[in-house]
Design a protein around this motif. Structure first.
Motif, PDB file in Angstrom:
ATOM      1  N   LYS A  17     -14.572   1.704  -1.279  1.00 23.76           N
ATOM      2  CA  LYS A  17     -14.739   0.292  -0.953  1.00 23.76           C
ATOM      3  C   LYS A  17     -16.017  -0.299  -1.547  1.00 23.76           C
ATOM      4  CE  LYS A  17     -16.742   1.100   3.622  1.00 23.76           C
ATOM      5  NZ  LYS A  17     -16.511   0.884   5.058  1.00 23.76           N
ATOM      6  N   LEU A  53      -9.033   1.508   5.745  1.00 24.67           N
ATOM      7  CA  LEU A  53      -8.431   1.559   4.408  1.00 24.67           C
ATOM      8  C   LEU A  53      -9.298   2.326   3.409  1.00 24.67           C
ATOM      9  CD1 LEU A  53      -6.181   0.723   2.473  1.00 24.67           C
ATOM     10  CD2 LEU A  53      -7.406  -1.437   2.116  1.00 24.67           C
ATOM     11  N   PHE A  92      -7.071   9.397  -3.015  1.00 26.71           N
ATOM     12  CA  PHE A  92      -7.475   9.382  -4.426  1.00 26.71           C
ATOM     13  C   PHE A  92      -8.553  10.403  -4.768  1.00 26.71           C
ATOM     14  CE2 PHE A  92      -5.865   4.952  -3.987  1.00 26.71           C
ATOM     15  CZ  PHE A  92      -4.858   5.034  -4.928  1.00 26.71           C
ATOM     16  N   VAL A 132       0.865  -1.178   0.000  1.00 31.03           N
ATOM     17  CA  VAL A 132       0.000   0.000   0.000  1.00 31.03           C
ATOM     18  C   VAL A 132       0.899   1.224   0.000  1.00 31.03           C
ATOM     19  CG1 VAL A 132      -1.802   1.224   1.283  1.00 31.03           C
ATOM     20  CG2 VAL A 132      -1.773  -1.256   1.273  1.00 31.03           C
ATOM     21  N   THR A 136      -9.384  -0.034  -3.218  1.00 39.44           N
ATOM     22  CA  THR A 136      -8.051   0.550  -3.315  1.00 39.44           C
ATOM     23  C   THR A 136      -7.268  -0.083  -4.459  1.00 39.44           C
ATOM     24  OG1 THR A 136      -8.059   1.001  -0.945  1.00 39.44           O
ATOM     25  CG2 THR A 136      -5.913   0.986  -2.050  1.00 39.44           C
ATOM     26  N   LEU A 170      -5.484   1.717  -7.650  1.00 36.60           N
ATOM     27  CA  LEU A 170      -4.046   1.565  -7.913  1.00 36.60           C
ATOM     28  C   LEU A 170      -3.754   0.967  -9.281  1.00 36.60           C
ATOM     29  CD1 LEU A 170      -2.901   0.286  -4.405  1.00 36.60           C
ATOM     30  CD2 LEU A 170      -2.359   2.500  -5.451  1.00 36.60           C
ATOM     31  N   SER A 196      -8.051   5.653   1.563  1.00 29.96           N
ATOM     32  CA  SER A 196      -7.889   5.656   0.106  1.00 29.96           C
ATOM     33  C   SER A 196      -8.717   6.763  -0.526  1.00 29.96           C
ATOM     34  CB  SER A 196      -8.289   4.300  -0.470  1.00 29.96           C
ATOM     35  OG  SER A 196      -7.427   3.297   0.002  1.00 29.96           O
ATOM     36  N   ASP A 197      -9.932   6.973  -0.025  1.00 32.39           N
ATOM     37  CA  ASP A 197     -10.773   8.064  -0.529  1.00 32.39           C
ATOM     38  C   ASP A 197     -10.046   9.400  -0.393  1.00 32.39           C
ATOM     39  OD1 ASP A 197     -13.034   6.631  -1.380  1.00 32.39           O
ATOM     40  OD2 ASP A 197     -13.990   6.732   0.590  1.00 32.39           O
ATOM     41  N   ILE A 210      -1.225   6.195   2.070  1.00 30.80           N
ATOM     42  CA  ILE A 210      -2.401   5.466   2.566  1.00 30.80           C
ATOM     43  C   ILE A 210      -2.022   4.685   3.827  1.00 30.80           C
ATOM     44  CG2 ILE A 210      -4.081   3.650   2.053  1.00 30.80           C
ATOM     45  CD1 ILE A 210      -3.854   4.486  -0.908  1.00 30.80           C
TER      46      ILE A 210
END
Length: 103
Positions: free
Chosen positions: A62, A48, A56, A34, A67, A71, A52-53, A38
């Protein structure tokens, strides 16, 4: 049976199935690193998805590709990432093949 761990002490993406028979099927997903931006947020206590929100600029990542989807630019989705480990964890319960070999 979806569990994902960032800790190196535990198995990443392990998947376990247990029925009344007591037979257990185990599998795990592939591992990936990761990004630090993050990982730091998760280490600070954030889940997570929200971490991630924030990185990104997404909303409820989710519930979409996850995630891993972000990626890989959608090449691999969260659902696809867990599909194989789930199926492999079910091997001891496949009638006609797995049951006889695992019981």
């Amino acid at each position: 049976c979806w569990r994902a761990f960032l800790s190196s002490k535990e198995r990443e993406g392990s998947c376990t199935t247990n029925l009344k028979s007591g037979v257990v099927g185990r599998s795990r997903s592939a591992e990936f690193v990761v990004p630090a931006s993050i990982a730091q947020r998760v280490a600070d206590g954030e889940e997570l998805g929200p971490a991630s929100d924030a990185v990104f600029g997404t909303v409820d990542i989710k519930r979409g590709g996850g995630t891993i989807g972000a990626l890989t630019n959608g090449t691999l989705t969260r659902a696809a990432y867990y599909e194989q480990p789930f199926l492999l964890a079910c091997l001891p319960f496949v009638e006609g093949t797995g049951r006889e070999l695992y019981h």
